[in-house]
Design a protein around this motif. Structure first.
Motif, PDB file in Angstrom:
ATOM      1  N   PRO A 146      -4.642   5.406   0.937  1.00  0.00           N
ATOM      2  CA  PRO A 146      -5.264   4.833  -0.266  1.00  0.00           C
ATOM      3  C   PRO A 146      -6.787   4.949  -0.213  1.00  0.00           C
ATOM      4  CG  PRO A 146      -4.444   3.099   1.187  1.00  0.00           C
ATOM      5  CD  PRO A 146      -3.952   4.388   1.751  1.00  0.00           C
ATOM      6  N   LEU A 195      -3.075   1.722  -4.933  1.00  0.00           N
ATOM      7  CA  LEU A 195      -4.043   0.849  -4.275  1.00  0.00           C
ATOM      8  C   LEU A 195      -3.439   0.207  -3.036  1.00  0.00           C
ATOM      9  CD1 LEU A 195      -5.149  -1.044  -7.495  1.00  0.00           C
ATOM     10  CD2 LEU A 195      -6.271   0.964  -6.464  1.00  0.00           C
ATOM     11  N   ALA A 214     -10.017  -1.473  -9.012  1.00  0.00           N
ATOM     12  CA  ALA A 214     -10.820  -1.242  -7.816  1.00  0.00           C
ATOM     13  C   ALA A 214     -12.271  -1.374  -8.236  1.00  0.00           C
ATOM     14  CB  ALA A 214     -10.524   0.143  -7.245  1.00  0.00           C
ATOM     15  N   PHE A 254      -8.676   2.770  -2.056  1.00  0.00           N
ATOM     16  CA  PHE A 254      -9.222   1.462  -2.406  1.00  0.00           C
ATOM     17  C   PHE A 254      -8.439   0.326  -1.772  1.00  0.00           C
ATOM     18  CE2 PHE A 254      -9.856   4.359  -6.017  1.00  0.00           C
ATOM     19  CZ  PHE A 254     -11.247   4.440  -5.976  1.00  0.00           C
ATOM     20  N   ASN A 255      -9.179  -0.651  -1.299  1.00  0.00           N
ATOM     21  CA  ASN A 255      -8.628  -1.811  -0.632  1.00  0.00           C
ATOM     22  C   ASN A 255      -9.095  -3.044  -1.412  1.00  0.00           C
ATOM     23  OD1 ASN A 255     -10.046  -3.767   1.742  1.00  0.00           O
ATOM     24  ND2 ASN A 255      -7.846  -3.457   1.832  1.00  0.00           N
ATOM     25  N   GLN A 263      -1.376   2.929  -9.356  1.00  0.00           N
ATOM     26  CA  GLN A 263      -2.757   3.320  -9.052  1.00  0.00           C
ATOM     27  C   GLN A 263      -2.968   3.597  -7.562  1.00  0.00           C
ATOM     28  OE1 GLN A 263      -5.228   0.226 -10.809  1.00  0.00           O
ATOM     29  NE2 GLN A 263      -4.873   0.996 -12.879  1.00  0.00           N
ATOM     30  N   LYS A 292       0.858  -1.190   0.000  1.00  0.00           N
ATOM     31  CA  LYS A 292       0.000   0.000   0.000  1.00  0.00           C
ATOM     32  C   LYS A 292       0.884   1.227   0.000  1.00  0.00           C
ATOM     33  CE  LYS A 292      -0.710   0.101   4.970  1.00  0.00           C
ATOM     34  NZ  LYS A 292      -1.664  -0.223   6.009  1.00  0.00           N
ATOM     35  N   TYR A 312      -3.407  -3.225  -1.829  1.00  0.00           N
ATOM     36  CA  TYR A 312      -3.804  -4.481  -2.468  1.00  0.00           C
ATOM     37  C   TYR A 312      -3.018  -5.677  -1.964  1.00  0.00           C
ATOM     38  CZ  TYR A 312       0.480  -4.304  -5.305  1.00  0.00           C
ATOM     39  OH  TYR A 312       1.794  -4.283  -5.715  1.00  0.00           O
TER      40      TYR A 312
END
Ligand code: NGS
Length: 279
Positions: free
Chosen positions: A62, A95, A149, A64-65, A93, A56, A97
């Motif tokens: 962030p 993210l 996402a 989005f997860n 991006q 991350k 992730y």
């Protein structure tokens, strides 16, 4: 505007990351043979990826997860190309992730859909993921604007694939790469577990979404471009049409609600979390 369609995982706050959607038109060309393959340990170190393929951004919060779920068997070189390509793509991006590779043991015919359910179940045990990307390991997203996402509606991400000359073959296609929030996925009881062998499981999933009143969404064909890594085409399963015919009777009883599997092994590998399962 792509941004308006996104479903954030976290509320906005000071120093939230921005999503950089630059309206880049068509993609760069992609030549898998020429794509560099770095040693996984070196790559994880260079890019700050944590064991199990987690990352991350540290300089902003962030938005989005995301859990990225890849069903897998016997595609080693594709997996290497994919990992090499996708980490920098996702990092750009901003993210939060983690990538899960769900490998099916050699026992039975490949069951892509059930492996997705397993991925969802295993990912959910380790973190409260808000968004799930379910995708094949042979698909390389070519446009950096194709945000990994979730959107307000379930999204078909790979609507523009080189092997179809970047055209959508039929409107109900919901295969390849898709994005759903956890809520959306749970609402349709996940995927059907009965599709052993090639084909139909994605069509079944699409009918589940329709039965629950979901509209699906797609980004434009420039954004949704994918390059498919080449492989021999599987021969389709003969049971797929019979399974599709009685889809509707199984929406509630076949899926996350009756999911049974056995984890045989798991490892936090440098670029992804690996889970070997009997399904
Ligand atoms: C349909 C399959 C889908 C498959 C799609 C695209 O015919 O599962 O082709 O496949 N449905 C059935 O077999 C009932 S592709 O050309 O990408 O290999 O996703």
């Amino acid at each position: 505007n792509i941004y308006d369609e996104m479903e954030r995982s976290y509320p906005p706050r000071d120093n939230s990351c921005t999503i950089s959607v630059n309206g880049r038109r068509s993609s760069q060309l992609f030549y898998p043979e020429e794509h560099p393959r770095e040693d996984p340990v070196a790559m994880a170190r260079r890019l700050g990826i944590l064991p199990g393929g987690q990352w991350k951004p540290l300089n902003c919060h962030p938005l989005f997860n995301v859990a990225i779920i890849l069903p897998y068997r016997n595609r080693q070189s594709q997996l290497a190309v994919f990992m090499n390509y996708i980490h920098p793509f996702l990092q750009a991006q901003n993210l939060d992730y983690r990538i899960f590779v769900i490998e099916q043991s050699p026992m039975r015919e490949f069951n892509r859909a059930k492996l997705f359910n397993v991925g969802y179940a295993e990912a959910t045990k380790v973190n409260d993921f808000h968004c799930f990307i379910f995708q094949d390991v042979d698909l390389i997203p070519q446009n950096p604007d194709n945000i990994y996402a979730c959107t307000k509606m379930p999204r078909h991400m790979s609507s523009s694939v080189n092997t179809f000359r970047y055209n959508l073959p039929y409107t109900g296609l919901f295969g390849g790469a898709i994005a759903l929030t956890r809520k959306q996925f749970e609402r349709v009881n996940g995927f059907s577990n009965v599709f052993y062998g090639w084909g139909g499981e994605d069509d079944d999933f699409y009918s589940r979404l329709q039965s629950r009143g979901f509209q699906i969404t797609r980004f434009g064909p420039d954004v949704a471009q994918y390059y498919m890594l080449t492989h021999k085409k599987e021969s389709p399963s003969t049971a797929r049409f019979a399974n599709l015919e009685n889809s509707a009777r199984r929406y509630d009883t076949d899926g996350l609600s009756n999911l049974e599997y056995r984890v045989l092994n798991h490892q936090l590998r440098p670029l992804y979390s690996w889970i070997l399962a009997d399904v």
